[in-house]
Scaffold this motif. Structure first.
Motif, PDB file in Angstrom:
ATOM      1  N   ARG A  74       0.964  -1.035  -0.092  1.00 28.17           N
ATOM      2  CA  ARG A  74       0.366   0.220   0.051  1.00 28.17           C
ATOM      3  C   ARG A  74       0.643   1.457   0.024  1.00 28.17           C
ATOM      4  O   ARG A  74       1.006   1.641   0.894  1.00 28.17           O
ATOM      5  CB  ARG A  74      -0.611  -0.337   1.464  1.00 28.17           C
ATOM      6  N   THR A  99      -1.007  -1.164  -4.694  1.00 31.42           N
ATOM      7  CA  THR A  99      -2.313  -0.342  -4.351  1.00 31.42           C
ATOM      8  C   THR A  99      -2.463   0.950  -3.965  1.00 31.42           C
ATOM      9  O   THR A  99      -1.387   1.677  -2.616  1.00 31.42           O
ATOM     10  CB  THR A  99      -3.406  -1.141  -3.825  1.00 31.42           C
ATOM     11  N   TRP A 100      -3.593   1.971  -4.220  1.00 34.16           N
ATOM     12  CA  TRP A 100      -3.447   3.291  -3.623  1.00 34.16           C
ATOM     13  C   TRP A 100      -4.885   3.365  -4.629  1.00 34.16           C
ATOM     14  O   TRP A 100      -4.866   3.106  -4.964  1.00 34.16           O
ATOM     15  CB  TRP A 100      -2.551   3.703  -4.075  1.00 34.16           C
ATOM     16  N   ASN A 101      -5.820   4.546  -3.481  1.00 32.79           N
ATOM     17  CA  ASN A 101      -6.804   4.744  -3.790  1.00 32.79           C
ATOM     18  C   ASN A 101      -6.479   6.763  -4.063  1.00 32.79           C
ATOM     19  O   ASN A 101      -6.668   7.163  -2.470  1.00 32.79           O
ATOM     20  CB  ASN A 101      -7.562   4.424  -2.638  1.00 32.79           C
ATOM     21  N   THR A 111      -0.531   6.128  -8.617  1.00 31.59           N
ATOM     22  CA  THR A 111      -1.031   4.574  -8.229  1.00 31.59           C
ATOM     23  C   THR A 111       0.961   4.197  -8.138  1.00 31.59           C
ATOM     24  O   THR A 111       2.144   4.862  -7.747  1.00 31.59           O
ATOM     25  CB  THR A 111      -1.513   3.052  -8.405  1.00 31.59           C
TER      26      THR A 111
END
Length: 339
Positions: A74, A99-101, A111
């Motif tokens: 993350r 993963t990123w948001n 990301t």
């Protein structure tokens, strides 16, 4: 400041290009690389991917192979323009996930951002879990001579920003709904799976070529196009007036809309966009319902797009290293003594 940054990064790109030219002449041994291991359990050299990238010295000329052990990472990663010749590699894409948001608010939002030339990505999943409420880039590629092997890219809108430079993708899975392969790169996609989750006419590509003199565009060769509904997906729409996209030898399911392409509400772009199809097959490949401003390509027209010559790939694509040197040799070579 913006002009200074542009000149600065141009100088770095030219330096990397000269280094690559020297390597092509035989001074660089691509069969071996310095190995850096990223392992969340603490058994490697680093526990975070970005820390491993940061350890590579600026203006690097050594092949660097960063092996990422399975796990969900993350973090948001950037490969800077002054750090060429880096490979990021998992062992299986489904078990090595970055993963990123974050929505696309700035150029720092993806990301993963590859700004360096001569980069290779292998067996990685890169995703942006921002969702369907706006643009959200999983991967931005803005370096020259960049290749991805067996990777997976997930988002909803603008999944892959294939921004600038020559790029090669093979055996990759790319998923999204709206313009999910976009930018002004010159890219060859070979044996890739493009999956649309659009339910109401989203476009797979939004290529941004702005001039007839611009040698950019996207070529999809021996790929597969799937979707979640019948006729819910366009092959592309022109982000730039001279947008150029070709599909060849590609299987298309009935998720592809009969008209194939959309002009993005600007009929003027119909005269300048170059959208072609060559020997595709499957229920979504039928040319009879295609818009009149797309074209079935002849053998001679298709020939420039369907081999690695389209991206000059035979001059820069390189195999995976067979031999590795210890990370300590990089530390010794680093001008800071610690990377």
């Amino acid at each position: 400041m913006r002009l200074f940054c542009h000149v600065f990064f141009l100088a770095l790109a030219l330096r990397a290009s000269r280094s690559m030219a020297s390597s092509s002449a035989g001074s660089q041994d691509w069969s071996s690389a310095i190995l850096i291991i990223v392992d969340q359990s603490g058994k490697g050299d680093f526990t975070k991917i970005q820390d491993a990238i940061d350890a590579v010295p600026s203006n690097n000329t050594e092949p660097i192979f960063i092996r990422i052990e399975p796990g969900i990472y993350r973090e948001k990663i950037v490969v800077p323009a002054d750090k060429p010749f880096i490979t990021l590699s998992g062992t299986k894409a489904k078990s090595t996930i970055i993963t990123w948001n974050e929505g696309w608010n700035t150029v720092e939002s993806p990301t993963a951002s590859v700004l360096a030339s001569d980069f290779v990505g292998r067996y990685l999943t890169i995703q942006n879990t921002f969702g369907s409420s706006g643009q959200a880039i999983a991967l931005r590629v803005a370096g020259d001579r960049v290749a991805f092997y067996g990777c997976r890219f997930f988002s909803f809108q603008d999944t892959l920003l294939d921004d600038t430079g020559r790029h090669y993708y093979t055996n990759c899975y790319i998923e999204g709904a709206t313009d999910f392969i976009c930018g002004n790169g010159q890219a060859l996609f070979e044996k890739c799976h493009l999956h649309s989750v659009s339910t109401n006419g989203g476009a797979i590509t939004a290529q941004r070529r702005e001039s007839a003199l611009d040698n950019t565009g996207y070529s999809f060769v021996s790929c597969k196009v799937t979707g979640v509904g019948v006729g819910t997906t366009f092959l592309g729409r022109p982000w730039g007036a001279y947008s150029r996209v070709v599909f060849a030898f590609t299987y298309m399911t009935n998720s592809v809309a009969a008209q194939g392409w959309d002009d993005w509400g600007d009929p003027n772009k119909q005269r300048t966009a170059f959208y072609g199809q060559y020997r595709c097959y499957g229920p979504g490949s039928d040319l009879s319902g295609r818009v009149g401003w797309s074209r079935p390509l002849s053998v001679s027209e298709a020939s420039q797009f369907v081999t690695k010559s389209w991206i000059d790939g035979r001059n820069w694509l390189r195999p995976r290293p067979a031999h590795f040197r210890n990370f300590s040799t990089l530390i010794v070579r680093s001008p800071n003594g610690s990377g």
